[in-house]
Design a protein around this motif. Sequence first.
Motif, PDB file in Angstrom:
ATOM      1  N   GLU A   1       0.796  -1.230   0.000  1.00  0.00           N
ATOM      2  CA  GLU A   1       0.000   0.000   0.000  1.00  0.00           C
ATOM      3  C   GLU A   1       0.825   1.274   0.000  1.00  0.00           C
ATOM      4  O   GLU A   1       0.263   2.375  -0.114  1.00  0.00           O
ATOM      5  N   ALA A   2       2.113   1.178   0.142  1.00  0.00           N
ATOM      6  CA  ALA A   2       2.950   2.382   0.247  1.00  0.00           C
ATOM      7  C   ALA A   2       2.837   3.245  -1.008  1.00  0.00           C
ATOM      8  O   ALA A   2       2.837   2.715  -2.132  1.00  0.00           O
ATOM      9  N   PRO A   3       2.722   4.593  -0.847  1.00  0.00           N
ATOM     10  CA  PRO A   3       2.621   5.492  -2.006  1.00  0.00           C
ATOM     11  C   PRO A   3       3.980   5.801  -2.632  1.00  0.00           C
ATOM     12  O   PRO A   3       4.132   6.795  -3.316  1.00  0.00           O
ATOM     13  N   VAL A   4       4.962   4.968  -2.355  1.00  0.00           N
ATOM     14  CA  VAL A   4       6.307   5.137  -2.918  1.00  0.00           C
ATOM     15  C   VAL A   4       6.734   3.833  -3.568  1.00  0.00           C
ATOM     16  O   VAL A   4       6.196   2.750  -3.277  1.00  0.00           O
ATOM     17  N   MET A   5       7.682   3.929  -4.443  1.00  0.00           N
ATOM     18  CA  MET A   5       8.227   2.740  -5.092  1.00  0.00           C
ATOM     19  C   MET A   5       9.151   2.015  -4.105  1.00  0.00           C
ATOM     20  O   MET A   5      10.029   2.638  -3.502  1.00  0.00           O
ATOM     21  N   ILE A   6       8.943   0.709  -3.942  1.00  0.00           N
ATOM     22  CA  ILE A   6       9.832  -0.104  -3.111  1.00  0.00           C
ATOM     23  C   ILE A   6      10.350  -1.232  -3.984  1.00  0.00           C
ATOM     24  O   ILE A   6       9.592  -2.107  -4.422  1.00  0.00           O
TER      25      ILE A   6
ATOM     26  N   LEU B   1      13.080  10.490  -6.693  1.00  0.00           N
ATOM     27  CA  LEU B   1      13.981  10.775  -5.578  1.00  0.00           C
ATOM     28  C   LEU B   1      14.188   9.475  -4.813  1.00  0.00           C
ATOM     29  O   LEU B   1      13.240   8.920  -4.249  1.00  0.00           O
ATOM     30  N   TRP B   2      15.463   8.964  -4.773  1.00  0.00           N
ATOM     31  CA  TRP B   2      15.753   7.647  -4.210  1.00  0.00           C
ATOM     32  C   TRP B   2      16.427   7.746  -2.852  1.00  0.00           C
ATOM     33  O   TRP B   2      17.268   8.609  -2.618  1.00  0.00           O
ATOM     34  N   ASN B   3      16.026   6.806  -1.965  1.00  0.00           N
ATOM     35  CA  ASN B   3      16.756   6.542  -0.728  1.00  0.00           C
ATOM     36  C   ASN B   3      17.026   5.039  -0.675  1.00  0.00           C
ATOM     37  O   ASN B   3      16.125   4.228  -0.951  1.00  0.00           O
TER      38      ASN B   3
ATOM     39  N   ILE C   1      26.492   1.976  -2.544  1.00  0.00           N
ATOM     40  CA  ILE C   1      25.568   1.409  -1.554  1.00  0.00           C
ATOM     41  C   ILE C   1      26.096   0.065  -1.054  1.00  0.00           C
ATOM     42  O   ILE C   1      26.075  -0.222   0.152  1.00  0.00           O
ATOM     43  N   LYS C   2      26.568  -0.755  -1.977  1.00  0.00           N
ATOM     44  CA  LYS C   2      27.092  -2.079  -1.594  1.00  0.00           C
ATOM     45  C   LYS C   2      28.353  -1.973  -0.755  1.00  0.00           C
ATOM     46  O   LYS C   2      28.673  -2.894   0.004  1.00  0.00           O
ATOM     47  N   GLU C   3      29.048  -0.876  -0.867  1.00  0.00           N
ATOM     48  CA  GLU C   3      30.227  -0.620  -0.019  1.00  0.00           C
ATOM     49  C   GLU C   3      29.832  -0.034   1.324  1.00  0.00           C
ATOM     50  O   GLU C   3      30.671   0.434   2.076  1.00  0.00           O
ATOM     51  N   ASN C   4      28.521  -0.063   1.587  1.00  0.00           N
ATOM     52  CA  ASN C   4      27.945   0.436   2.852  1.00  0.00           C
ATOM     53  C   ASN C   4      28.109   1.948   3.018  1.00  0.00           C
ATOM     54  O   ASN C   4      28.142   2.468   4.140  1.00  0.00           O
ATOM     55  N   LYS C   5      28.177   2.661   1.892  1.00  0.00           N
ATOM     56  CA  LYS C   5      28.220   4.119   1.935  1.00  0.00           C
ATOM     57  C   LYS C   5      26.790   4.653   1.867  1.00  0.00           C
ATOM     58  O   LYS C   5      25.936   4.072   1.192  1.00  0.00           O
ATOM     59  N   ILE C   6      26.558   5.762   2.562  1.00  0.00           N
ATOM     60  CA  ILE C   6      25.206   6.329   2.627  1.00  0.00           C
ATOM     61  C   ILE C   6      24.903   7.096   1.341  1.00  0.00           C
ATOM     62  O   ILE C   6      25.661   7.981   0.940  1.00  0.00           O
ATOM     63  N   VAL C   7      23.801   6.739   0.710  1.00  0.00           N
ATOM     64  CA  VAL C   7      23.340   7.448  -0.492  1.00  0.00           C
ATOM     65  C   VAL C   7      21.882   7.844  -0.236  1.00  0.00           C
ATOM     66  O   VAL C   7      20.974   7.030  -0.391  1.00  0.00           O
ATOM     67  N   LYS C   8      21.685   9.064   0.203  1.00  0.00           N
ATOM     68  CA  LYS C   8      20.357   9.550   0.562  1.00  0.00           C
ATOM     69  C   LYS C   8      19.894  10.637  -0.416  1.00  0.00           C
ATOM     70  O   LYS C   8      20.693  11.411  -0.936  1.00  0.00           O
ATOM     71  N   ASN C   9      18.573  10.684  -0.640  1.00  0.00           N
ATOM     72  CA  ASN C   9      17.962  11.736  -1.469  1.00  0.00           C
ATOM     73  C   ASN C   9      18.672  11.912  -2.803  1.00  0.00           C
ATOM     74  O   ASN C   9      19.017  13.018  -3.209  1.00  0.00           O
ATOM     75  N   ASN C  10      18.882  10.787  -3.467  1.00  0.00           N
ATOM     76  CA  ASN C  10      19.548  10.792  -4.765  1.00  0.00           C
ATOM     77  C   ASN C  10      18.509  10.970  -5.869  1.00  0.00           C
ATOM     78  O   ASN C  10      17.617  10.133  -6.027  1.00  0.00           O
ATOM     79  N   GLU C  11      18.614  12.070  -6.604  1.00  0.00           N
ATOM     80  CA  GLU C  11      17.678  12.326  -7.691  1.00  0.00           C
ATOM     81  C   GLU C  11      18.192  11.670  -8.972  1.00  0.00           C
ATOM     82  O   GLU C  11      19.253  12.044  -9.471  1.00  0.00           O
ATOM     83  N   ALA C  12      17.426  10.708  -9.457  1.00  0.00           N
ATOM     84  CA  ALA C  12      17.836  10.004 -10.670  1.00  0.00           C
ATOM     85  C   ALA C  12      16.602   9.658 -11.489  1.00  0.00           C
ATOM     86  O   ALA C  12      15.666   9.023 -10.978  1.00  0.00           O
TER      87      ALA C  12
ATOM     88  N   VAL D   1      20.014  -4.793  -1.876  1.00  0.00           N
ATOM     89  CA  VAL D   1      19.697  -3.386  -1.615  1.00  0.00           C
ATOM     90  C   VAL D   1      18.179  -3.195  -1.690  1.00  0.00           C
ATOM     91  O   VAL D   1      17.515  -3.783  -2.550  1.00  0.00           O
ATOM     92  N   ILE D   2      17.674  -2.400  -0.758  1.00  0.00           N
ATOM     93  CA  ILE D   2      16.280  -1.960  -0.830  1.00  0.00           C
ATOM     94  C   ILE D   2      16.288  -0.490  -1.235  1.00  0.00           C
ATOM     95  O   ILE D   2      16.896   0.343  -0.556  1.00  0.00           O
ATOM     96  N   SER D   3      15.631  -0.147  -2.335  1.00  0.00           N
ATOM     97  CA  SER D   3      15.550   1.225  -2.833  1.00  0.00           C
ATOM     98  C   SER D   3      14.108   1.715  -2.730  1.00  0.00           C
ATOM     99  O   SER D   3      13.197   1.045  -3.209  1.00  0.00           O
ATOM    100  N   ILE D   4      13.951   2.859  -2.091  1.00  0.00           N
ATOM    101  CA  ILE D   4      12.634   3.477  -1.954  1.00  0.00           C
ATOM    102  C   ILE D   4      12.631   4.744  -2.801  1.00  0.00           C
ATOM    103  O   ILE D   4      13.444   5.647  -2.582  1.00  0.00           O
TER     104      ILE D   4
END
Length: 677
Positions: free
Chosen positions: A118-123, A199-201, A175-186, A215-218
């Motif tokens: 039901e989430a209004p975002v892509m998972i 807008l990806w988190n 991401i796989k190197e465990n680096k934080i990638v927040k609010n990535n516009e792609a 990886v889980i991408s929202i």
Amino acid sequence: MNQTNENIQDIKKSSSYKIPWIKAGRVIGLYFLAGFLVTSFSNIVLEGRYPIQTGWGLLILAILFFVAVSCRHLKRYNEMAARIQEGYDLLEQKISHNDYLMQKLKTDNDYLSTIIREAPVMIIAYDIDNKIVEFNPRAQLVTGYSRDEALGEDIVDLLSAEGMKENSKKVISKIKENKIVKNNEAPIKKKNGKIAEVLWNNELYRDEKGIAAGVISIGLDTTERKEMEKRLHRLAYYDNLTGMSNITLFKERVELVAKEIERTDKKASLIILDIDDIKHINDTLGHQAGDQLIRHIGEIVKSCIKKTGLYARISGDSFVCLLLYNDEEELLSITEGIFSQVRKPWVYMEQEYFVTVSMGGAGYDTDGKDYTTLLRKADIALTWCKESGKNRYVSYEKMMGDKTLRFMELGREMRKAIKKGEFELYYQPKINIKDSEMTGAEALIRWKHPLKGFISPGEFIPFAEETGYIKSIERWVLEEACKQKKLIEKIGAGNIQISVNMSGISLAEPETVSYLEYLVNKYNLETCDIVIEITETAVIKDLDHAIDTLKRVKSLGFIIALDDFGTGFSSLTHLQKLPIDIVKVDRTFIMQICEDKETEIIFESVVKLCHKLGLTVVAEGVETRQQLELVKHYSCDIAQGYLFGKPIPREEFMDILQGAISLNEKEDNFFSFCINK
């Protein structure tokens, strides 16, 4: 879970559960039996003094011993039983807790499934090899791919937009190197080939051993928001009619360019361009034509300035430019290029029209370095250009600013003057040339400033007309003149006419006639003794409307006089068309009457023509005997001028009418000359 509890209860009921108590009973019994057998066959003498039946004594001792030993074993057995009971209780708690955890896990899984669904975002979840393992309904809706189509596909190949694959791979690697990638516009490519802004988190997930499993991408679809941002940006920074930058964006760019100018030898000027008389286009052809003309001029500005500076539309018919140049000759070349393009016929609805523009400019560094100062001074220069003929370029000069500051100061002071009643009416007599009697007086406004003294009407009247204060001032003048007329009637001088001036602004006001009617009723006036003086320039802008208004004024009984005849747009046709009663020949005409024969001939012709039309003629500005003799010779009706006196305050004017003093008795030589009867 229920079966487990039943097993526990069975264990509690079994015999082994009571083992410690059974063993204790057996031990006590054996002790009693052994003690009885031993003591039954023995007699003991204790130190030869007290013979006793040793069997029974030993039995008693044995019993005491056995009791002590049994109590010790009983305590141990009780402790053992308590520990066993505690173990059973712990086992029961652990089984119950495990059952709770299993139920909670089931509930959490249901929650998670509901959220994903039901989430209004892509998972989207994908494994370590970038293969999609989860693709929720919102992802399906945004991308157009079904879950079955997406599962097992490489996320980069499936969704990356054109030219973005390498960038997507780099982000996933981080991401796989465990680096934080927040609010990535792609952006992503949808199934139909269109692009969606997202807008990806992202978050790395691990298996039971703590090893990265995927990886889980929202993703939040921001396509509509981006489109709205673009529209808002365009509304905020661009002009909708011409597509040019607006004043906000222009200001930001000017400030950036100014920094570059400081590091080069380039010169710059900020120029405001204004379309001349666009109101006429709007009034005659309609506002649609006016908009088309604005777009036409905008295209000319773009083509002439595109390579040499910045440009923007800042208001209805005004543009602003920042021109970069090496010398003044180049600047004039650019402005002349604009003028040459504008002078070409503008075609609208297959008709050719000729338009002009005016420009005012302020030089960077010489006239200021900040945007606000340059814009203000360029606007001042534009005003001067408009007032001095239009259709040219004018650079700012200091004296222009001084006048503008005085203009602003005058506005503040005039507002106070209207509120505080600093205006006064002075009266200049009019003399009947035939009998030398005063027939009336012109009411002239004077401004007595509390600190600066008298301020010239030539200074504040044009300002009042331009700013709109003239309406308030002229209404005050009209009412004061009506009051004065009633006072004159009370002293027995009812034949004296009072003249007041009316501007073209007041003449164009729809309420003017009704206001005059209000004054007539309020003061119960004989309107034939009030003269309304107008100029040709006041009526020439809209002659038909002016004629209609004057006819309505005349119907109330007022006398209409055409003032300053002989200057400006003077036309003999107006003498016939306008519903007037009096013609006042301008003082500049009278000044030349004694020196220029042609002027004298024209004056004679005007007087004769007016008389044939039934009009009274007034000669303004009569200052010498010679002028008086000439106007008298040509049968002019009334004379007005310094020869008879300057404008005087109301009190002095009333004294003259009451006969308290004669014209010859004025100490300051006002009315020093009186016509000999």
